[in-house]
Design an enzyme around this catalytic site. Structure first.
Site, PDB file in Angstrom:
ATOM      1  N   CYS A   2       0.824  -1.199   0.000  1.00  0.00           N
ATOM      2  CA  CYS A   2       0.000   0.000   0.000  1.00  0.00           C
ATOM      3  C   CYS A   2       0.867   1.260   0.000  1.00  0.00           C
ATOM      4  O   CYS A   2       2.050   1.222   0.323  1.00  0.00           O
ATOM      5  CB  CYS A   2      -0.953   0.035   1.185  1.00  0.00           C
ATOM      6  SG  CYS A   2      -2.049  -1.371   1.332  1.00  0.00           S
ATOM      7  N   ARG A  27       5.102  -0.309  -4.847  1.00  0.00           N
ATOM      8  CA  ARG A  27       4.800  -0.998  -3.604  1.00  0.00           C
ATOM      9  C   ARG A  27       3.742  -2.087  -3.782  1.00  0.00           C
ATOM     10  O   ARG A  27       3.515  -2.895  -2.887  1.00  0.00           O
ATOM     11  CB  ARG A  27       4.338   0.010  -2.541  1.00  0.00           C
ATOM     12  CG  ARG A  27       5.420   0.974  -2.126  1.00  0.00           C
ATOM     13  CD  ARG A  27       4.887   2.053  -1.211  1.00  0.00           C
ATOM     14  NE  ARG A  27       4.505   1.540   0.094  1.00  0.00           N
ATOM     15  CZ  ARG A  27       5.307   1.449   1.139  1.00  0.00           C
ATOM     16  NH1 ARG A  27       6.577   1.817   1.017  1.00  0.00           N
ATOM     17  NH2 ARG A  27       4.879   1.005   2.303  1.00  0.00           N
ATOM     18  N   TRP A  76      -3.458  -2.420  -1.459  1.00  0.00           N
ATOM     19  CA  TRP A  76      -3.168  -3.829  -1.754  1.00  0.00           C
ATOM     20  C   TRP A  76      -4.090  -4.633  -0.859  1.00  0.00           C
ATOM     21  O   TRP A  76      -3.979  -4.591   0.358  1.00  0.00           O
ATOM     22  CB  TRP A  76      -1.696  -4.138  -1.459  1.00  0.00           C
ATOM     23  CG  TRP A  76      -1.195  -5.411  -2.035  1.00  0.00           C
ATOM     24  CD1 TRP A  76      -0.698  -5.622  -3.289  1.00  0.00           C
ATOM     25  CD2 TRP A  76      -1.077  -6.678  -1.352  1.00  0.00           C
ATOM     26  NE1 TRP A  76      -0.302  -6.926  -3.431  1.00  0.00           N
ATOM     27  CE2 TRP A  76      -0.524  -7.598  -2.265  1.00  0.00           C
ATOM     28  CE3 TRP A  76      -1.407  -7.121  -0.070  1.00  0.00           C
ATOM     29  CZ2 TRP A  76      -0.285  -8.927  -1.934  1.00  0.00           C
ATOM     30  CZ3 TRP A  76      -1.170  -8.448   0.255  1.00  0.00           C
ATOM     31  CH2 TRP A  76      -0.615  -9.329  -0.669  1.00  0.00           C
ATOM     32  N   ASN A 102      -2.543   2.092   6.078  1.00  0.00           N
ATOM     33  CA  ASN A 102      -1.694   0.960   5.705  1.00  0.00           C
ATOM     34  C   ASN A 102      -1.615   0.012   6.888  1.00  0.00           C
ATOM     35  O   ASN A 102      -1.545   0.463   8.040  1.00  0.00           O
ATOM     36  CB  ASN A 102      -0.269   1.409   5.362  1.00  0.00           C
ATOM     37  CG  ASN A 102      -0.181   2.069   3.999  1.00  0.00           C
ATOM     38  OD1 ASN A 102      -1.146   2.098   3.251  1.00  0.00           O
ATOM     39  ND2 ASN A 102       0.986   2.601   3.689  1.00  0.00           N
ATOM     40  N   GLY A 103      -1.573  -1.278   6.639  1.00  0.00           N
ATOM     41  CA  GLY A 103      -1.407  -2.233   7.724  1.00  0.00           C
ATOM     42  C   GLY A 103      -2.611  -3.143   7.874  1.00  0.00           C
ATOM     43  O   GLY A 103      -3.492  -3.201   7.012  1.00  0.00           O
ATOM     44  N   GLU A 485      19.061 -16.767  -4.896  1.00  0.00           N
ATOM     45  CA  GLU A 485      18.665 -15.430  -5.340  1.00  0.00           C
ATOM     46  C   GLU A 485      18.317 -15.426  -6.824  1.00  0.00           C
ATOM     47  O   GLU A 485      17.350 -14.787  -7.252  1.00  0.00           O
ATOM     48  CB  GLU A 485      19.780 -14.422  -5.054  1.00  0.00           C
ATOM     49  CG  GLU A 485      19.494 -13.000  -5.506  1.00  0.00           C
ATOM     50  CD  GLU A 485      18.288 -12.363  -4.830  1.00  0.00           C
ATOM     51  OE1 GLU A 485      17.861 -11.287  -5.294  1.00  0.00           O
ATOM     52  OE2 GLU A 485      17.751 -12.933  -3.853  1.00  0.00           O
ATOM     53  N   LYS A 489      14.680 -14.307  -8.451  1.00  0.00           N
ATOM     54  CA  LYS A 489      14.525 -13.294  -9.489  1.00  0.00           C
ATOM     55  C   LYS A 489      13.715 -13.843 -10.658  1.00  0.00           C
ATOM     56  O   LYS A 489      12.875 -13.156 -11.243  1.00  0.00           O
ATOM     57  CB  LYS A 489      15.903 -12.809  -9.983  1.00  0.00           C
ATOM     58  CG  LYS A 489      16.619 -11.919  -9.009  1.00  0.00           C
ATOM     59  CD  LYS A 489      15.907 -10.589  -8.875  1.00  0.00           C
ATOM     60  CE  LYS A 489      16.151  -9.931  -7.549  1.00  0.00           C
ATOM     61  NZ  LYS A 489      15.525 -10.571  -6.406  1.00  0.00           N
ATOM     62  N   GLU A 492       9.846 -14.357  -9.436  1.00  0.00           N
ATOM     63  CA  GLU A 492       9.040 -13.222  -8.986  1.00  0.00           C
ATOM     64  C   GLU A 492       8.691 -12.243 -10.100  1.00  0.00           C
ATOM     65  O   GLU A 492       7.651 -11.585 -10.028  1.00  0.00           O
ATOM     66  CB  GLU A 492       9.708 -12.486  -7.821  1.00  0.00           C
ATOM     67  CG  GLU A 492      10.991 -11.757  -8.138  1.00  0.00           C
ATOM     68  CD  GLU A 492      11.608 -11.106  -6.901  1.00  0.00           C
ATOM     69  OE1 GLU A 492      10.888 -10.883  -5.915  1.00  0.00           O
ATOM     70  OE2 GLU A 492      12.816 -10.827  -6.922  1.00  0.00           O
ATOM     71  N   HIS A 508      18.657 -36.661  -3.939  1.00  0.00           N
ATOM     72  CA  HIS A 508      17.753 -36.951  -2.833  1.00  0.00           C
ATOM     73  C   HIS A 508      16.318 -36.510  -3.144  1.00  0.00           C
ATOM     74  O   HIS A 508      15.559 -36.176  -2.239  1.00  0.00           O
ATOM     75  CB  HIS A 508      18.261 -36.277  -1.561  1.00  0.00           C
ATOM     76  CG  HIS A 508      19.588 -36.793  -1.114  1.00  0.00           C
ATOM     77  ND1 HIS A 508      19.734 -37.955  -0.390  1.00  0.00           N
ATOM     78  CD2 HIS A 508      20.846 -36.324  -1.333  1.00  0.00           C
ATOM     79  CE1 HIS A 508      21.012 -38.167  -0.150  1.00  0.00           C
ATOM     80  NE2 HIS A 508      21.720 -37.193  -0.713  1.00  0.00           N
ATOM     81  N   LYS A 607       6.905  -3.997  -2.539  1.00  0.00           N
ATOM     82  CA  LYS A 607       8.312  -3.709  -2.275  1.00  0.00           C
ATOM     83  C   LYS A 607       8.672  -3.915  -0.814  1.00  0.00           C
ATOM     84  O   LYS A 607       9.674  -4.534  -0.490  1.00  0.00           O
ATOM     85  CB  LYS A 607       8.622  -2.264  -2.699  1.00  0.00           C
ATOM     86  CG  LYS A 607      10.085  -1.854  -2.503  1.00  0.00           C
ATOM     87  CD  LYS A 607      11.000  -2.669  -3.393  1.00  0.00           C
ATOM     88  CE  LYS A 607      12.447  -2.252  -3.266  1.00  0.00           C
ATOM     89  NZ  LYS A 607      13.335  -3.147  -4.025  1.00  0.00           N
TER      90      LYS A 607
END
Length: 612
Positions: A2, A27, A76, A102-103, A485, A489, A492, A508, A607
């Site tokens: 948000c 965001r 969001w 927000n939250g 990482e 990338k 996402e 395994h 973000k």
């Protein structure tokens, strides 16, 4: 998640609100709205589902909404589906109180039942509308003004939040409050701004206040007054943001992510030079004296997402250079673990924003247990920066793309420098080896530049594999850390199913997933583990995989096994992740571009994750 923007001053508010919200699109959001008050007249609220451009078109880029005081929001969805009804701002029935939030309010259902009994009705499915009407309830019941009503609401609300509130009887004023969600207040001549992140207001001012946890601010034209939860007025220092507005713009690049990939040489250089002075690593400003370092018996690195992957790489480096045992923990797990933290431990919290909810909670848990804490963060004045015992600031500047690149790289550099100085302070590294590493780390910016000069090969390869459904990244040691990482990338921003495995674990279970045409990206920068990883590549190839090898210049035997090979300059194996990650960042970026996706704002992601 948000975004919040607020403004009160002498200019029309709506264009400023929309401009600020556009700087916060990274965001993550699914709807947007603004509320503007024109003097003592009624407030005008405009909301829309979808991208910000819908709201811009509805308001003629703000020109159709008059008034010099207003608040805006990009939402969001958490409570309630994405819709114009659930979009912020929300108001009390008579529009006496209007707010954005927000939250997450954890006890919203309990509060909603209380307010329903008091005669309130609800139009949306959101927890935010509950907060708005709770403030209105206390405002009308006690009649002691905005600060009092907000304080009373804060004592009843459980969860995390940042609130911006306007009251009909106080035109030209905005009231803001926060608990665990970030908020920044900017002031300049006769005008005041508030936002959930720095880029929204950089264009207008770099003089800011950081509002603390459980504090309230009254914003007037060119002025901010602060109060604690007991309604007592408090003073706050004014801070100058060193970032400039151009740093938060694309600068001619097609996407922020590509721009930020290309900024890595400079920000790596800046972060190194922030603590390297006259061939020494100086951590005194961080509060880490040699004596304090010698007392460390255990290190816990706690982080989320890409920062966790930094921790994985740091673990190998610290344990290679020192005798300090290191544990790397996901913040969302660490904070709920029932374990005894060893005395004389150091908990290192890594977070770009310094506001990551789980990481911040882990920090507080460590402090409650009497354990020394160190934050590695990018945002000055952020919650983790303020609350940690010591702070190592990475100098990445504003990072706008949701997928981190340059912040990750500066976090790696910070971890290298800490490892080297820990070894030096504890007498666990020879002077010649320390000097060798110090000289080598300063070559990394130019070596990253060299990789970027040859990015067209990665672009060609990425376009060839843009339509794959699965990808696997393998490596050993530091190479496994960087594979994690690289895989993140890929998934996402390109929405391709991607996993990373320690290469020795293939037998395994994971090797059963390999079939004809599966892409396997193998990272081979650790010479001591080189032959074993090549053997794992052969195992995958024999089962039909298409192999990409990523290795150092000079390791040409990889070409005998790999179908495509990318090279990075040679460096000390401890620093290899800083170079190997760059082609993997480019790979994820170019696959996303080839698929026509929104690189900087991938679906369902934000973000800064400021809620659990």
């Amino acid at each position: 998640m948000c975004g919040i923007v607020g403004f009160t001053g002498n200019h029309q508010a709506a264009p400023i609100l929309l401009d600020g919200l556009s700087k916060l699109e990274y965001r993550g959001y699914d709807s947007a709205g603004i509320a503007v008050r024109n003097g003592e007249s009624d407030v005008e609220i405009v909301k829309a589902k979808g991208k910000l451009k819908v709201l811009q078109e509805m308001t003629n880029n703000g020109a159709a909404v008059s008034g010099s005081c207003g608040i805006g929001h990009t939402r969001w969805a958490t409570h309630g589906e994405p819709s114009s009804l659930n979009a912020h701002p929300h108001s009390s029935d008579d529009e006496n109180v209007v707010a954005v939030h927000n939250g997450i309010i954890e006890n919203y259902q309990e509060l909603k039942e209380k307010l329903t009994k008091a005669g309130y009705s609800f139009k949306s499915q959101t927890d935010t509308e509950v907060a708005v009407k709770l403030i209105d309830y206390y405002y009308n019941k006690y009649k002691e003004g905005p600060v009092d009503s907000i304080c009373r609401a804060m004592t009843r609300i459980r969860g995390s939040y940042a609130l911006c509130v306007m009251f009909k009887e106080f035109p030209g004023e905005i009231y803001t409050a926060r608990k665990d969600s970030p908020m920044i207040i900017g002031v300049t001549d006769g005008e005041t701004y508030v936002a959930s992140d720095v880029p929204a207001i950089l264009k207008y001012t770099r003089n800011v206040y950081y509002i603390g946890n459980m504090e309230i601010a009254k914003l007037e034209k060119g002025r901010a007054t602060f109060f604690n939860i007991d309604r007592e007025e408090i003073t706050k220092p004014l801070t100058e943001i060193k970032w400039d507005a151009e740093a938060a713009e694309k600068g001619g690049y097609e996407h922020f992510m590509l721009k930020e990939i290309h900024e890595q040489p400079q920000v790596i250089h800046d972060t190194i030079n922030s603590v390297v002075k006259d061939d020494r690593i100086v951590l005194d400003d961080l509060g880490l004296t040699d004596e304090a370092i010698r007392e460390i018996s255990q290190i816990y690195i706690v982080a989320c997402g890409s920062a966790y992957h930094v921790g994985m790489a740091a673990q190998y480096v610290i344990e290679e250079l020192t005798t300090i045992p290191v544990r790397v923990e996901l913040a969302s797990e660490f904070r709920y673990r029932k374990m005894t933290l060893l005395k004389n431990s150091l908990v290192i919290i890594i977070s770009q924003s310094g506001e990551t909810a789980d990481s911040l909670a882990a920090l507080r848990m460590a402090k409650d247990n009497g354990i020394k804490t160190l934050g590695i963060v990018n945002v000055v004045g952020s919650s983790i920066a303020r609350e940690a015992d010591n702070v190592f600031y990475t100098l990445a500047g504003p990072e706008i793309s949701v997928a981190t690149t340059k912040a990750y790289s500066t976090q790696l550099i910070a971890s290298y420098l800490l490892a080297m100085q820990f070894a030096k302070a504890r007498g666990e590294i020879e002077d010649a080896r320390f000097a060798e590493l110090l000289a080598e780390i300063q070559t990394l910016p130019d070596k990253v530049k060299k990789i970027l000069e040859d990015k067209e090969r990665i672009q060609w390869f990425a376009s060839k594999f843009a339509n794959i459904h699965d990808a696997f990244f393998i490596g050993r040691g530091v190479d496994y850390a960087v594979s994690l990482e690289g895989s993140l990338k890929m998934k996402e921003i390109s929405y391709i199913h991607s996993e990373a495995y320690a290469a020795g674990e293939l037998k395994h279970g994971p090797i059963s997933l390999i079939e004809e045409g599966t892409l396997v990206i193998s990272v081979l920068t650790q010479q001591a583990l080189f032959e074993k990883t090549v053997s794992n590549m052969v195992e995958c190839k024999s089962r039909g995989a298409y192999i990409m090898g990523l290795t150092n210049y000079g390791s040409y035997s990889v070409e005998d096994t790999a179908d495509f090979t990318a090279y990075i300059p040679k460096t000390d194996p401890l620093f290899a992740a800083s170079l190997a990650v760059v082609p993997l960042q480019l790979m994820g970026y170019y696959v996303s571009v080839a698929k026509g996706l929104d690189v900087d704002k991938p679906r369902n992601l934000a973000k800064s994750v400021t809620v659990e």
